[in-house]
Design a protein around this motif. Structure first.
Motif, PDB file in Angstrom:
ATOM      1  N   UNK A   1       5.742  -9.180   5.872  1.00 29.13           N
ATOM      2  CA  UNK A   1       5.237  -8.024   4.633  1.00 29.13           C
ATOM      3  C   UNK A   1       3.453  -8.748   4.423  1.00 29.13           C
ATOM      4  N   UNK A   2       2.737  -7.771   3.959  1.00 27.20           N
ATOM      5  CA  UNK A   2       1.243  -7.970   3.980  1.00 27.20           C
ATOM      6  C   UNK A   2       1.072  -7.564   1.953  1.00 27.20           C
ATOM      7  N   UNK A   3       0.888  -8.581   1.811  1.00 24.31           N
ATOM      8  CA  UNK A   3      -0.235  -9.077   0.533  1.00 24.31           C
ATOM      9  C   UNK A   3      -1.619  -8.464  -0.249  1.00 24.31           C
ATOM     10  N   UNK A   4      -1.932  -7.524  -0.584  1.00 27.09           N
ATOM     11  CA  UNK A   4      -2.914  -6.787  -0.927  1.00 27.09           C
ATOM     12  C   UNK A   4      -3.583  -6.725  -1.946  1.00 27.09           C
ATOM     13  N   UNK A   5      -4.607  -7.845  -2.232  1.00 29.62           N
ATOM     14  CA  UNK A   5      -4.810  -7.777  -3.467  1.00 29.62           C
ATOM     15  C   UNK A   5      -6.008  -8.318  -3.329  1.00 29.62           C
ATOM     16  N   UNK A   6      -7.254  -8.857  -3.029  1.00 30.40           N
ATOM     17  CA  UNK A   6      -8.057  -8.858  -3.136  1.00 30.40           C
ATOM     18  C   UNK A   6      -9.121  -7.231  -2.714  1.00 30.40           C
ATOM     19  N   UNK A   7      -8.687  -6.500  -0.976  1.00 33.92           N
ATOM     20  CA  UNK A   7      -8.593  -5.365  -0.491  1.00 33.92           C
ATOM     21  C   UNK A   7      -8.204  -4.286  -1.611  1.00 33.92           C
TER      22      UNK A   7
END
Length: 297
Positions: free
Chosen positions: A103-109
């Motif tokens: 999984x990739x966690x996208x927060x700042x992006x």
């Protein structure tokens, strides 16, 4: 140079043949060279702003940098792999993952991600997340060409590629204090051994961080490392971070102002040490002694 033995203690020349027995599998570290593709935060921001009219490329770069993903993994993502939430997104890598599914966690992006997601030309779940201007699957080679164009236009003289974004992302996380375990799970690695390859932190970076912690340098890049209190260099009093003058001895706390004050003091001393000024002071003293008795009378 002696022959190796098998599990029963017998000499076996086939394990390591004599002609290559003198060779070593260890890499000579003295031949290693420092990588020159590490991006500063200012360079990273300038590249993102360069693609202000290309939201797909902006999304590709920021996810690459934040999530520490491989180019091939990003290019095979589909819209069905994206799980949207209120302030973040989770992207599932289901194919072409070197370590398998992750999984990739996208927060700042997330803002860049949502901007491209809403402008995506295809709405089918099977469509690739990153596509070119013809609607076909995006590929790492095309990304490298666009990044190369951006660095030329911006005057960045570094050999930047797709993997430079990942290496720079790992380096930034190490410098801001993320643990090796956190970086390992963000990148989806099976161990922390890959950190030696991707971490570009140099000795000079550590020196600057240590100087920033002591308030000696004021580089915006290392602002978060600067001390929250200011120590007076004259009386060692701890003052508030917004104080400009010491609360105890009333001297300036800013090193630049201290140096400026020293320079002004030296200029005054040079002015008064001039021969003509010395003659003027002597003349004034003589006149003062001559006129003093008359004034007293």
């Amino acid at each position: 140079l002696f022959p190796e033995k098998d599990e029963k203690g017998r000499v076996d020349e086939t394990i390591t043949p004599y002609p290559v027995r003198h060779l070593s599998a260890k890499v000579d570290k003295s031949r290693n060279r420092m990588r020159k593709d590490k991006l500063t935060w200012q360079e990273y921001e300038s590249i993102i702003n360069f693609f202000s009219k290309d939201p797909m490329m902006q999304c590709y770069i920021v996810i690459h940098f934040e999530c520490l993903a491989r180019p091939q993994e990003l290019c095979y993502l589909r819209l069905a792999d994206c799980e949207l939430n209120e302030n973040y997104a989770v992207v599932h890598i289901t194919e072409h993952g070197k370590e398998g599914p992750k999984k990739l966690l996208v927060i700042d992006s997330y803002p860049y991600f949502m901007k491209w997601y809403e402008l995506h030309p295809f709405k089918g779940k099977d469509a690739f997340l990153f596509v070119n201007e013809h609607g076909n699957q995006f590929n790492p080679g095309a990304a490298n060409k666009k990044i190369h164009l951006a660095k030329q236009r911006l005057g960045i003289k570094k050999p930047i590629t797709n993997y430079s974004l990942k290496r720079s992302g790992v380096t930034l996380r190490r410098q801001r204090g993320d643990s090796d375990t956190v970086i390992q799970h963000i990148a989806g690695w099976t161990s922390t051994k890959q950190l030696k390859t991707y971490d570009l932190t140099a000795q000079d970076d550590i020196f600057k961080i240590e100087l920033a912690k002591r308030g000696i340098i004021k580089d915006p890049q290392y602002k978060k490392y600067q001390p929250k209190t200011k120590k007076c260099l004259f009386c060692n009093t701890d003052n508030g971070f917004a104080q400009e003058v010491c609360m105890t001895c009333k001297r300036p706390l800013d090193r630049e102002k201290i140096q400026q004050g020293k320079g002004e003091l030296q200029a005054i001393e040079q002015f008064f040490s001039h021969p003509e000024m010395e003659w003027l002071f002597k003349t004034v003293r003589k006149l003062d002694r001559i006129l003093k008795p008359e004034n007293e009378v």
